[in-house]
Design a protein around this motif. Sequence first.
Motif, mmCIF file in Angstrom:
data_model
loop_
_atom_site.group_PDB
_atom_site.id
_atom_site.type_symbol
_atom_site.label_atom_id
_atom_site.label_comp_id
_atom_site.label_asym_id
_atom_site.label_seq_id
_atom_site.Cartn_x
_atom_site.Cartn_y
_atom_site.Cartn_z
ATOM 1 N N PHE A 335 0.830 -1.343 0.077
ATOM 2 C CA PHE A 335 0.132 0.031 -0.133
ATOM 3 C C PHE A 335 0.741 1.332 -0.011
ATOM 4 O O PHE A 335 0.567 2.121 -0.448
ATOM 5 C CB PHE A 335 -0.773 0.013 1.296
ATOM 6 N N ARG A 336 1.766 1.141 0.992
ATOM 7 C CA ARG A 336 2.846 2.460 0.853
ATOM 8 C C ARG A 336 3.498 2.618 -0.377
ATOM 9 O O ARG A 336 3.572 3.926 -0.845
ATOM 10 C CB ARG A 336 4.045 2.335 1.929
ATOM 11 N N ALA A 337 3.819 1.631 -1.172
ATOM 12 C CA ALA A 337 4.474 1.983 -2.565
ATOM 13 C C ALA A 337 3.713 2.484 -3.411
ATOM 14 O O ALA A 337 3.886 3.429 -4.145
ATOM 15 C CB ALA A 337 5.138 0.518 -3.100
ATOM 16 N N ILE A 338 2.460 2.270 -3.520
ATOM 17 C CA ILE A 338 1.501 2.849 -4.386
ATOM 18 C C ILE A 338 1.120 4.182 -3.877
ATOM 19 O O ILE A 338 1.155 5.251 -4.847
ATOM 20 C CB ILE A 338 0.230 1.845 -4.414
ATOM 21 N N ALA A 339 1.069 4.494 -2.595
ATOM 22 C CA ALA A 339 0.487 5.719 -2.181
ATOM 23 C C ALA A 339 1.789 6.655 -2.597
ATOM 24 O O ALA A 339 1.898 7.959 -2.930
ATOM 25 C CB ALA A 339 0.501 5.847 -0.663
ATOM 26 N N GLU A 340 3.229 6.135 -2.227
ATOM 27 C CA GLU A 340 4.216 7.124 -2.529
ATOM 28 C C GLU A 340 4.451 7.426 -4.067
ATOM 29 O O GLU A 340 4.791 8.614 -4.560
ATOM 30 C CB GLU A 340 5.576 6.392 -2.239
ATOM 31 N N ASP A 341 4.076 6.248 -4.925
ATOM 32 C CA ASP A 341 4.075 6.645 -6.403
ATOM 33 C C ASP A 341 2.918 7.799 -6.699
ATOM 34 O O ASP A 341 3.210 8.600 -7.713
ATOM 35 C CB ASP A 341 3.910 5.186 -7.018
ATOM 36 N N VAL A 342 1.905 7.946 -6.093
ATOM 37 C CA VAL A 342 0.865 8.615 -6.519
ATOM 38 C C VAL A 342 1.281 10.055 -6.138
ATOM 39 O O VAL A 342 1.149 11.157 -6.824
ATOM 40 C CB VAL A 342 -0.546 8.241 -5.654
ATOM 41 N N LEU A 343 1.818 10.238 -4.809
ATOM 42 C CA LEU A 343 2.296 11.483 -4.257
ATOM 43 C C LEU A 343 3.253 12.003 -5.264
ATOM 44 O O LEU A 343 3.340 13.322 -5.588
ATOM 45 C CB LEU A 343 2.964 11.394 -2.755
ATOM 46 N N GLU A 344 4.123 11.068 -5.549
ATOM 47 C CA GLU A 344 5.212 11.733 -6.523
ATOM 48 C C GLU A 344 4.599 12.244 -7.864
ATOM 49 O O GLU A 344 4.900 13.397 -8.324
ATOM 50 C CB GLU A 344 6.111 10.361 -7.045
ATOM 51 N N ALA A 348 4.589 16.092 -9.430
ATOM 52 C CA ALA A 348 5.254 16.313 -10.682
ATOM 53 C C ALA A 348 4.175 16.891 -11.506
ATOM 54 O O ALA A 348 4.338 17.183 -12.802
ATOM 55 C CB ALA A 348 5.539 14.977 -11.384
ATOM 56 N N GLY A 349 3.057 17.232 -11.012
ATOM 57 C CA GLY A 349 1.667 17.794 -11.934
ATOM 58 C C GLY A 349 1.046 16.836 -12.922
ATOM 59 O O GLY A 349 0.514 17.147 -13.684
ATOM 60 N N ARG A 350 1.353 15.456 -12.612
ATOM 61 C CA ARG A 350 0.806 14.516 -13.499
ATOM 62 C C ARG A 350 -0.474 14.031 -13.029
ATOM 63 O O ARG A 350 -0.596 12.925 -12.390
ATOM 64 C CB ARG A 350 1.675 13.416 -13.772
ATOM 65 N N GLN A 351 -1.547 15.002 -13.046
ATOM 66 C CA GLN A 351 -2.901 14.564 -12.161
ATOM 67 C C GLN A 351 -3.532 13.370 -12.852
ATOM 68 O O GLN A 351 -4.302 12.695 -12.178
ATOM 69 C CB GLN A 351 -3.651 15.596 -12.327
ATOM 70 N N SER A 352 -3.516 13.299 -14.162
ATOM 71 C CA SER A 352 -4.513 12.019 -14.842
ATOM 72 C C SER A 352 -3.604 10.834 -14.339
ATOM 73 O O SER A 352 -4.337 9.808 -13.878
ATOM 74 C CB SER A 352 -4.623 12.066 -15.909
ATOM 75 N N GLU A 353 -2.506 10.882 -14.183
ATOM 76 C CA GLU A 353 -1.572 9.583 -13.821
ATOM 77 C C GLU A 353 -1.686 9.260 -12.397
ATOM 78 O O GLU A 353 -2.101 8.282 -11.995
ATOM 79 C CB GLU A 353 -0.261 9.862 -14.290
ATOM 80 N N ALA A 354 -1.773 10.163 -11.633
ATOM 81 C CA ALA A 354 -2.067 10.166 -10.072
ATOM 82 C C ALA A 354 -3.459 9.570 -9.572
ATOM 83 O O ALA A 354 -3.700 8.736 -8.888
ATOM 84 C CB ALA A 354 -1.951 11.486 -9.404
ATOM 85 N N LYS A 355 -4.457 10.354 -10.538
ATOM 86 C CA LYS A 355 -5.862 9.565 -10.375
ATOM 87 C C LYS A 355 -6.013 8.224 -10.894
ATOM 88 O O LYS A 355 -6.515 7.487 -10.207
ATOM 89 C CB LYS A 355 -6.711 10.591 -11.302
ATOM 90 N N LEU A 361 -4.820 1.882 -5.904
ATOM 91 C CA LEU A 361 -4.821 1.629 -4.391
ATOM 92 C C LEU A 361 -6.010 1.174 -3.968
ATOM 93 O O LEU A 361 -6.147 0.250 -2.810
ATOM 94 C CB LEU A 361 -4.226 2.918 -3.608
ATOM 95 N N GLU A 362 -7.174 1.904 -4.205
ATOM 96 C CA GLU A 362 -8.450 1.422 -3.787
ATOM 97 C C GLU A 362 -8.605 0.020 -4.295
ATOM 98 O O GLU A 362 -9.410 -0.614 -3.299
ATOM 99 C CB GLU A 362 -9.314 2.462 -4.442
ATOM 100 N N THR A 363 -8.451 -0.317 -5.261
ATOM 101 C CA THR A 363 -8.671 -1.803 -5.438
ATOM 102 C C THR A 363 -7.950 -2.584 -4.904
ATOM 103 O O THR A 363 -8.577 -3.766 -4.541
ATOM 104 C CB THR A 363 -8.362 -2.028 -7.024
ATOM 105 N N ALA A 405 -1.569 16.371 -1.651
ATOM 106 C CA ALA A 405 -0.123 16.111 -0.978
ATOM 107 C C ALA A 405 -0.655 15.779 0.387
ATOM 108 O O ALA A 405 0.008 14.881 1.186
ATOM 109 C CB ALA A 405 0.709 17.082 -1.207
ATOM 110 N N ARG A 406 -1.305 16.727 1.119
ATOM 111 C CA ARG A 406 -1.510 16.558 2.527
ATOM 112 C C ARG A 406 -2.192 15.152 2.861
ATOM 113 O O ARG A 406 -2.006 14.553 4.043
ATOM 114 C CB ARG A 406 -2.446 17.864 2.896
ATOM 115 N N ALA A 407 -3.150 14.760 1.996
ATOM 116 C CA ALA A 407 -4.126 13.551 2.239
ATOM 117 C C ALA A 407 -3.129 12.587 2.309
ATOM 118 O O ALA A 407 -3.081 11.353 2.765
ATOM 119 C CB ALA A 407 -5.185 13.539 1.448
ATOM 120 N N LEU A 408 -2.293 12.400 1.263
ATOM 121 C CA LEU A 408 -1.313 11.343 0.827
ATOM 122 C C LEU A 408 -0.196 11.243 1.974
ATOM 123 O O LEU A 408 0.211 10.324 2.255
ATOM 124 C CB LEU A 408 -0.813 11.721 -0.495
ATOM 125 N N ASP A 409 0.280 12.522 2.258
ATOM 126 C CA ASP A 409 1.496 12.431 3.380
ATOM 127 C C ASP A 409 0.770 11.780 4.775
ATOM 128 O O ASP A 409 1.517 11.193 5.252
ATOM 129 C CB ASP A 409 1.862 13.912 3.686
#
Length: 418
Positions: A335-344, A348-355, A361-363, A405-409
């Motif tokens: 779970f942590r690896a996915i969350a770190e990737d989303v935060l990154e 980086a401003g890649r909103q669609s990729e983060a979404k 993560l949800e799945t 970022a706050r929610a992911l942190d």
Amino acid sequence: MTDTTRPSLATRRALSKVPEVTVWFWVVKILCATVGESFADWINMTLGFGLADTAVLFTVVLVAVMAWQLRLDRYVPAVYWLAVVVLSVAGTLYTDILTDALHVPLAVSTSVFAAVLAVVFGVWFARERTLSIHSIATLPRELFYWLAVLVAFALGTAVGDWTMELTGWGPGEAVLLPAGLIVLIVVGWRLGANAVLSFWLAYVLTRPLGANLGDWLASPRADHGLGLGTAATSVLFLAAILATVVRLTLTRGDVIEEAARAPAPVGVANPARERVMHGYYAAIAVCAVGLLVWANGRPHATASDEEESAPRSAARTLAPGQAAERFPPAEVAKFRAIAEDVLEKVRAGRQSEAKARVKELETVWDDDEKSLRPMDGAAWHVLDDQIDSALEALRADKPDPAAEARALDALLDSLRMP
């Protein structure tokens, strides 16, 4: 049930725009109601469109499909039932926006939709002097009909959700109430109750029946569902609708060859019997309300109790990182690896990729629920609450990278092993 009002030969001049009310009508209607619930949830949550974007999407689709339906000069099964499916999804979404986004109490939305439906029927009857389904042969009547269908779907959604909120019933149990009421309405219709009244009462009730059926099939087994998921449930019922519509297209068993343009007679065949049956329906309503009051008075946990109070109480006793240590390190690391990737990706401003990534993560979290939750329910609720916060931030109508970022942190803080 069938509307028994029949026009005279002199007035039967126009082709009907709606089907005859047969058993197949009710089968497809319930299937459409189920798809309305499961498909809306799949687009909104599983694909991550978000509630507002999904509502906009289906509003556009609804306008296009209704334009197609209104241009036709007769009932075409494929187009008619496509319109019903889209209306079912749209009605569900509009009610969900009121409840989830605008935080309108279900008691209020139920009352408002019931009042709106009453107004639609009142204006419709005042203008056309009939609500008969056999009279839908002019544009004004068809517009009234489709507006009533849309409001009926929204009302049925609110009624179904409010019932579960009041009683604490799961979707499997909640299926029984609308199913039982529909059976009693069929009995009343067979004994001489007004056909139009019976039709619309049953029409509204098929919405919570189908929605609860869909929720029961899609919900995880840990939540007393069958665990099919929203995607599988949607595909299953869409396939059933398609098969039924193909059958109706080939057999033409539900086609009303001609419909009345002139108003149907206002009088009834047996006024005394109809008055008795009105009392019968009133008694059913009183009994249904009594059942809900009784169920509401019994101890039960509501969905909000389970999803909100448990995490908050646990959060007061578990420091950051303590929740994660209750679970296997390998699972937490995943779970942590996915969350770190989303935060990154957010930074980086890649909103669609983060979404898209946060959907993974949800799945993964949902898939592991049945194994993790029994290990420590309080700790599971803490992490579930943090993941929900991250999902809500990523799926906001107006993305805010700082809030994301706050929610992911916060989530990563909770997933950090001591």
